[in-house]
Design a protein around this motif. Structure first.
Motif, mmCIF file in Angstrom:
data_model
loop_
_atom_site.group_PDB
_atom_site.id
_atom_site.type_symbol
_atom_site.label_atom_id
_atom_site.label_comp_id
_atom_site.label_asym_id
_atom_site.label_seq_id
_atom_site.Cartn_x
_atom_site.Cartn_y
_atom_site.Cartn_z
ATOM 1 N N LEU A 29 48.722 -28.230 -39.106
ATOM 2 C CA LEU A 29 49.422 -28.510 -40.372
ATOM 3 C C LEU A 29 49.480 -30.021 -40.570
ATOM 4 C CD1 LEU A 29 51.059 -27.202 -42.767
ATOM 5 C CD2 LEU A 29 53.112 -27.713 -41.426
ATOM 6 N N HIS A 30 48.608 -30.545 -41.432
ATOM 7 C CA HIS A 30 48.530 -31.994 -41.645
ATOM 8 C C HIS A 30 49.716 -32.466 -42.480
ATOM 9 C CE1 HIS A 30 46.717 -35.925 -42.502
ATOM 10 N NE2 HIS A 30 47.020 -35.729 -43.764
ATOM 11 N N GLN A 31 49.990 -31.740 -43.562
ATOM 12 C CA GLN A 31 51.061 -32.163 -44.456
ATOM 13 C C GLN A 31 51.376 -31.045 -45.447
ATOM 14 O OE1 GLN A 31 50.275 -35.900 -46.497
ATOM 15 N NE2 GLN A 31 52.447 -36.421 -46.345
ATOM 16 N N THR A 32 52.618 -31.044 -45.936
ATOM 17 C CA THR A 32 52.992 -30.128 -47.022
ATOM 18 C C THR A 32 53.549 -30.966 -48.170
ATOM 19 O OG1 THR A 32 55.280 -29.905 -46.314
ATOM 20 C CG2 THR A 32 53.678 -28.388 -45.328
ATOM 21 N N ASP A 33 53.804 -30.311 -49.318
ATOM 22 C CA ASP A 33 54.400 -31.054 -50.439
ATOM 23 C C ASP A 33 55.908 -31.188 -50.291
ATOM 24 O OD1 ASP A 33 55.306 -28.501 -51.051
ATOM 25 O OD2 ASP A 33 54.010 -28.260 -52.803
ATOM 26 N N GLU A 34 56.511 -30.384 -49.411
ATOM 27 C CA GLU A 34 57.952 -30.374 -49.130
ATOM 28 C C GLU A 34 58.797 -29.990 -50.345
ATOM 29 O OE1 GLU A 34 59.392 -33.298 -46.228
ATOM 30 O OE2 GLU A 34 57.414 -34.251 -46.296
ATOM 31 N N THR A 35 58.155 -29.554 -51.444
ATOM 32 C CA THR A 35 58.918 -29.264 -52.664
ATOM 33 C C THR A 35 58.642 -27.881 -53.258
ATOM 34 O OG1 THR A 35 57.178 -30.280 -53.992
ATOM 35 C CG2 THR A 35 59.028 -31.689 -53.367
ATOM 36 N N CYS A 36 57.583 -27.209 -52.861
ATOM 37 C CA CYS A 36 57.266 -25.919 -53.482
ATOM 38 C C CYS A 36 58.297 -24.863 -53.063
ATOM 39 C CB CYS A 36 55.847 -25.478 -53.123
ATOM 40 S SG CYS A 36 55.687 -24.812 -51.468
ATOM 41 N N ARG A 37 58.233 -23.688 -53.661
ATOM 42 C CA ARG A 37 59.267 -22.695 -53.376
ATOM 43 C C ARG A 37 59.233 -22.230 -51.925
ATOM 44 N NH1 ARG A 37 55.084 -19.751 -55.680
ATOM 45 N NH2 ARG A 37 54.868 -17.577 -55.066
ATOM 46 N N PHE A 38 58.075 -22.261 -51.289
ATOM 47 C CA PHE A 38 58.006 -21.863 -49.878
ATOM 48 C C PHE A 38 58.612 -22.948 -48.985
ATOM 49 C CE2 PHE A 38 54.522 -19.519 -51.941
ATOM 50 C CZ PHE A 38 54.933 -18.231 -51.630
ATOM 51 N N CYS A 39 58.279 -24.202 -49.271
ATOM 52 C CA CYS A 39 58.864 -25.292 -48.478
ATOM 53 C C CYS A 39 60.383 -25.286 -48.606
ATOM 54 C CB CYS A 39 58.310 -26.642 -48.930
ATOM 55 S SG CYS A 39 56.610 -26.948 -48.387
ATOM 56 N N ARG A 40 60.863 -25.069 -49.824
ATOM 57 C CA ARG A 40 62.308 -25.148 -50.056
ATOM 58 C C ARG A 40 63.055 -24.042 -49.326
ATOM 59 N NH1 ARG A 40 61.221 -26.253 -55.604
ATOM 60 N NH2 ARG A 40 61.948 -24.159 -56.088
ATOM 61 N N ARG A 41 62.391 -22.917 -49.098
ATOM 62 C CA ARG A 41 63.109 -21.845 -48.385
ATOM 63 C C ARG A 41 62.805 -21.849 -46.892
ATOM 64 N NH1 ARG A 41 59.532 -16.605 -50.460
ATOM 65 N NH2 ARG A 41 58.256 -16.522 -48.577
#
Ligand SMILES: [Zn+2]
Ligand SMILES: [Zn+2]
Length: 390
Positions: free
Chosen positions: A106-118
């Motif tokens: 896992l290099h990076q995520t957006d940290e803001t999408c609905r999956f990241c937020r939950r």
């Protein structure tokens, strides 16, 4: 830092036997904002690299430098990286030049999408992956976001830590999803063992002395719970050690005799081929081998209420499932990528068990050979490229 580096690059997918990775000279990458530049010490070779090499997974970037189980030393920090908590761990001390870290899939995520937020950042809508979307660790240098790299437990060499960074983490996530680790699974601290938490954020406990290792397993039950593991490669060899430490009995299934003997060496109570009868029903099973028929074999050997986790990113089709095989609340599910929590907790537990990697070592220029060995079942344990002497 400027200058050039040696890197192994994939221009177009091709069978491993054709040695598709080519050694090239590339500019040493510059760390962007929030990134660190790492001098690569070692990089593990994973089955996912093989799927990228051979085109089972479609190219995301071409050409690409594969490799996503990287151990490296921080040699430069991009703008603002000195403010970032490594591994996304609140309160962890930011990285400094000379720190040794691990870079996972896992290099990076957006940290803001609905999956990241939950809290399901492994499912992020805009995730990028090391060695697939961005250049990875089959090279002398690489860059990664400081918030997505991890300090490594003391006492592990770069070569033995590398396999933890994908095989270890994915195996750990599988163990979490089937209830071997994580909340409700019987934490070592709950069983009177030393607290599993780091003494302070971002610092890992030293490896336990030999005497302390005998303190496991953590869980007592009416009978040990039984875990079937299909495909006894790198991930299986690592998560078997964690499962046994947690008090589970492991049953290893592999088509190759060397892999079955490794399962027994690591403490499995039984090892056989798919189709062999272990004489018991499993409470849970993990399928690491990319063969759909094994998912059905695992399901058919599952006790009522049991769960099968499919740990691969790729698999051949799964044959039809008869309803009685899945009735009685049996569950079959896939496992996709991992969260930073998975990585942090795997590294914590790996130091406590401690997990020992069986490493088959290659030089950087032997990556094609390592991938072919992986494809043809000639790797016993984990294949790792030595990029720099430890
Ligand atoms: Zn996201
Ligand atoms: Zn991997």
């Amino acid at each position: 830092m400027s200058g050039t580096m040696r890197a192994l690059r994939l221009a177009a997918p091709a069978p491993a036997a054709e040695a598709p990775l080519q050694m090239v000279e590339l500019p040493v990458p510059e760390p962007g904002p929030g990134q660190v530049l790492l001098r690569v010490l070692a990089c593990g070779v994973c089955r996912t690299d093989l799927h990228i090499l051979e085109g089972d997974l479609p190219p995301h970037r071409s050409p690409v430098v594969p490799g996503h189980q990287i151990v490296g030393e921080v040699v430069a920090l991009g703008a603002g990286a000195e403010l970032v908590a490594p591994g996304g761990e609140p309160g962890a001390e930011p990285l400094a030049i000379g720190d040794r870290v691990g870079v996972p899939w896992l290099h990076q995520t957006d940290e803001t999408c609905r999956f990241c937020r939950r809290g399901d950042e492994n499912l992020c809508e805009h995730a990028s992956f090391t060695g697939w979307d961005v250049d990875g660790g089959f090279a002398e240098y690489t860059v990664a976001p400081a918030g997505f790299v991890y300090r490594l437990p003391a006492g592990m060499t770069a070569m033995t830590a590398a396999p933890l960074l994908c095989a270890g983490i994915i195996g750990y996530r599988c163990l979490r999803l089937i209830g071997v680790v994580g909340e409700g699974a019987g934490l070592p601290s709950a069983a009177g063992l030393p607290s599993a938490a780091p003494e302070e954020p971002g610092r890992w406990p030293d490896w336990p002395e030999e005497a302390d290792r005998a303190a496991g397993p953590a869980v007592t039950a009416a009978r040990p719970r039984r875990l079937g593991i299909y495909g006894f490669g790198s991930a299986a060899s690592l998560c078997t050690q964690v499962a046994i430490w947690r008090g589970w009995e492991v049953y290893g299934v592999a088509r190759d005799e060397e892999h079955r003997s490794l399962a027994l060496e690591l403490g499995a109570v039984w090892a056989g081929e798919s189709g062999d009868d272990p004489g018991v029903l499993y409470d849970a099973a993990i399928v690491f081998a990319p063969a759909g028929e094994l998912a059905v074999d695992a399901l058919r050997r599952l006790d009522k209420g049991g769960i099968v986790a499919l740990g691969g990113i790729y698999s051949s089709p799964i044959p039809p499932i008869e309803y009685p095989w899945i009735y009685h609340e049996r569950v079959i599910r896939s496992v996709a990528n991992s969260t930073r929590q998975d990585a942090r907790e795997l590294l914590r537990d790996a130091a406590l068990v401690p997990v020992v990697s069986r490493v088959q070592e290659y030089d950087l220029e032997q990556a094609n050979e390592a991938l072919l060995d992986l494809k043809e079942d000639r790797v016993r344990g984990s294949a790792v490229l030595r990029v720099v002497a430890d």
